[in-house]
Design an enzyme around this catalytic site. Sequence first.
Site, mmCIF file in Angstrom:
data_model
loop_
_atom_site.group_PDB
_atom_site.id
_atom_site.type_symbol
_atom_site.label_atom_id
_atom_site.label_comp_id
_atom_site.label_asym_id
_atom_site.label_seq_id
_atom_site.Cartn_x
_atom_site.Cartn_y
_atom_site.Cartn_z
ATOM 1 N N LYS A 126 6.304 14.804 4.152
ATOM 2 C CA LYS A 126 5.527 13.945 3.531
ATOM 3 C C LYS A 126 4.315 13.346 4.298
ATOM 4 C CE LYS A 126 6.591 9.418 2.895
ATOM 5 N NZ LYS A 126 5.804 8.359 3.063
ATOM 6 N N ASN A 127 4.693 12.911 5.429
ATOM 7 C CA ASN A 127 3.661 11.873 6.027
ATOM 8 C C ASN A 127 2.593 13.045 6.759
ATOM 9 O OD1 ASN A 127 4.571 9.670 5.393
ATOM 10 N ND2 ASN A 127 5.588 9.081 7.037
ATOM 11 N N ARG A 162 0.184 3.848 0.515
ATOM 12 C CA ARG A 162 -0.547 3.600 1.525
ATOM 13 C C ARG A 162 -1.630 4.716 2.264
ATOM 14 N NH1 ARG A 162 -1.200 -1.062 3.365
ATOM 15 N NH2 ARG A 162 -2.330 -1.161 5.202
ATOM 16 N N CYS A 209 4.908 0.849 0.817
ATOM 17 C CA CYS A 209 5.997 0.021 0.765
ATOM 18 C C CYS A 209 5.491 -1.251 1.548
ATOM 19 C CB CYS A 209 6.876 0.753 1.788
ATOM 20 S SG CYS A 209 7.525 2.263 1.081
ATOM 21 N N ARG A 242 0.318 -5.237 6.749
ATOM 22 C CA ARG A 242 -0.191 -3.894 7.389
ATOM 23 C C ARG A 242 -1.540 -3.797 7.356
ATOM 24 N NH1 ARG A 242 3.746 0.627 4.201
ATOM 25 N NH2 ARG A 242 2.795 1.890 5.996
ATOM 26 N N ASP A 263 -7.144 -3.324 10.789
ATOM 27 C CA ASP A 263 -8.109 -3.684 11.864
ATOM 28 C C ASP A 263 -8.582 -2.394 12.978
ATOM 29 O OD1 ASP A 263 -5.463 -4.631 12.637
ATOM 30 O OD2 ASP A 263 -6.192 -4.696 14.584
ATOM 31 N N ASP A 282 11.316 5.014 10.476
ATOM 32 C CA ASP A 282 11.526 5.259 9.425
ATOM 33 C C ASP A 282 13.128 5.934 9.218
ATOM 34 O OD1 ASP A 282 9.147 4.702 8.413
ATOM 35 O OD2 ASP A 282 8.265 6.797 8.587
ATOM 36 N N ARG A 292 9.272 8.971 -4.320
ATOM 37 C CA ARG A 292 7.998 8.879 -3.608
ATOM 38 C C ARG A 292 7.744 9.896 -2.384
ATOM 39 N NH1 ARG A 292 5.817 3.636 -1.276
ATOM 40 N NH2 ARG A 292 4.547 5.138 -0.394
HETATM 41 N N1 EPU Z 1 -0.985 -2.106 12.680
HETATM 42 C C1 EPU Z 1 -1.904 -2.975 12.922
HETATM 43 N N2 EPU Z 1 -3.316 -2.554 12.734
HETATM 44 C C2 EPU Z 1 -3.842 -1.564 12.364
HETATM 45 C C3 EPU Z 1 -2.683 -0.552 12.157
HETATM 46 C C4 EPU Z 1 -1.298 -0.772 12.319
HETATM 47 O O1 EPU Z 1 -1.742 -4.111 13.444
HETATM 48 O O2 EPU Z 1 -4.823 -1.321 12.130
HETATM 49 C C5 EPU Z 1 0.360 -2.251 13.181
HETATM 50 C C6 EPU Z 1 1.192 -1.964 11.683
HETATM 51 O O3 EPU Z 1 1.258 -3.480 11.073
HETATM 52 C C7 EPU Z 1 2.586 -2.112 12.430
HETATM 53 C C8 EPU Z 1 2.027 -0.844 13.663
HETATM 54 O O4 EPU Z 1 0.738 -1.350 13.887
HETATM 55 O O5 EPU Z 1 3.102 -3.056 12.809
HETATM 56 C C9 EPU Z 1 2.339 0.422 13.389
HETATM 57 O O6 EPU Z 1 1.791 0.780 12.324
HETATM 58 P P1 EPU Z 1 1.209 2.207 11.785
HETATM 59 O O7 EPU Z 1 -0.303 2.094 11.493
HETATM 60 O O8 EPU Z 1 1.734 3.291 12.771
HETATM 61 O O9 EPU Z 1 2.024 2.744 10.318
HETATM 62 P P2 EPU Z 1 1.373 3.456 9.166
HETATM 63 O O10 EPU Z 1 0.422 4.571 9.559
HETATM 64 O O11 EPU Z 1 0.897 2.392 8.157
HETATM 65 C C10 EPU Z 1 3.246 5.234 9.230
HETATM 66 C C11 EPU Z 1 3.901 6.152 8.135
HETATM 67 C C12 EPU Z 1 5.103 5.035 7.846
HETATM 68 C C13 EPU Z 1 5.878 4.391 9.070
HETATM 69 C C14 EPU Z 1 4.539 4.254 10.209
HETATM 70 C C15 EPU Z 1 5.511 4.227 11.774
HETATM 71 C C16 EPU Z 1 2.399 7.120 7.001
HETATM 72 C C17 EPU Z 1 1.682 7.567 5.433
HETATM 73 N N3 EPU Z 1 3.427 6.175 6.947
HETATM 74 O O12 EPU Z 1 2.620 4.302 8.251
HETATM 75 O O13 EPU Z 1 5.851 5.585 7.237
HETATM 76 O O14 EPU Z 1 6.761 3.634 9.086
HETATM 77 O O15 EPU Z 1 3.605 5.299 10.349
HETATM 78 O O16 EPU Z 1 5.884 5.141 12.093
HETATM 79 O O17 EPU Z 1 2.430 8.130 7.309
HETATM 80 C C18 EPU Z 1 7.480 5.986 5.307
HETATM 81 O O18 EPU Z 1 7.272 7.210 5.209
HETATM 82 O O19 EPU Z 1 8.567 5.408 4.925
HETATM 83 C C19 EPU Z 1 6.699 5.006 6.167
HETATM 84 C C20 EPU Z 1 7.007 3.623 5.897
#
Ligand code: EPU
Length: 430
Positions: free
Chosen positions: A22-23, A94, A118, A123, A126, A307, A399
Amino acid sequence: MEKFVINGGTPLKGEVEVSGAKNAALAIIPAAILSQDVCTIENLPCSISDIGYMMKILRQIGAQIRVINKNTIEIDSRNVNSYVISHDMTKHLRASYYFIGALLGRFSRAKVSMPGGCYLGPRPIDQHIKGFELLGATVSVDDNAIVDARADKLIGSPIYLDMVSVGATVNIMLAAVKASGLTVIENAAKEPHIVDLANFLNSMGADVRGAGTDVIKIRGVEQLHGCTYSIIPDQIEAGTFMVAAAATKGDVLIKNVIPKHLESISKKLIECGATVEEFDDAVRVSLNKRPDKCNIKTMPHPGFPTDMQSQMAVLLAIADGTSIISESIWSNRFKYTEQLNRMGANIKADGQLAVVQGVERLKGAPVKADDLRAGAAMIIAGLCASGTTEIEDIYHIDRGYEDVVEKFSGIGAQIKRVYCPDPDCLTNAG
Ligand code: EPU
């Protein structure tokens, strides 16, 4: 409204095939619009709702999609003609924010409403914005949470991420592949889906190196072309079946996986007493006794994936002894423990730490899926509990898990999807 009804207590046995990731798919679909050509994407988990929403967005901005078969689509991006994506399109997931990077790359302009997804704690984006700005874009977010990013010309730049972020790494890669000059992302995410995105971009003629390490170098190219690409297997879906096999004291061969991507999960299952056999593109997981306790700390790849945290908590909930789970990625990812406690688990969560005191067994109960992975945990809990478990809010599960009922039924689970007209169906659960 639908719910899952599970009669637990049967060990899972047999073979199950994992779908495409998925991701990875969520990053690759928007990436396809960088090509102004036709891309064929194989091994795509087309029937999960997140992919459906991404296809809707593609159509809204002018792409044409041809469904070739259940897991293959063709994306024709030649007529993509809009850089605007409204809230009713982005609110479902997201990953809709990957269109900011992709549209910036395509048009040097993107006007995209902030994404849904989710709730796992705040989230922020920045780091995405910092990356776009370093590439030369001006970015504003208005009172209606619309992100407006524009550039005369994107120019490659060194970009250091303050924290490891999958989303920021993906978004910056998307914006940078056609920027002029060299972009170097330092402290980049190393997840398998980052590597898959890089491979897809390179198949379109991009020059991305170092994906899978924490320094990714992207040399911008003028143009990208179409390609045919097959998405990697889903690490988390595979891990979910692995834990389900162990938690039900079963024996399951999980096919279409990359065992290397599953190492952190395999190691923890072995610590819990399971047997994990690795084959070229399959793993077999079995356990024939009560699991042993073990501690988990979630970390960016190659650490234990956040995850998989909730699914693993189910195994620890019935383990012999007390385990500690430490969640280091998200500030609010233990909500599901309330649901597990309704089933007889003994978990005390506080902030980013949970203490799981193993109990002999879980008991079926009416519960709900608080989010996607929490929902997967509820399925595993229902499968190893005695009696009947009814899971509400299963749209979260839909999802991200393709053919979930069919796949679990195929390895012996007693699970069915039932239509539930009464919004208070939980109180009527039999
Ligand atoms: N963060 C910031 N600022 C940013 C971006 C991230 O502070 O600009 C923080 C987040 O708040 C968090 C950490 O950095 O505390 C990591 O966030 P990340 O950006 O890595 O997460 P994401 O890209 O929003 C993806 C997956 C999530 C998975 C996370 C961590 C996708 C679509 N989503 O989220 O997957 O938990 O990486 O591996 O790829 C899921 O599939 O159920 C899911 C939630």
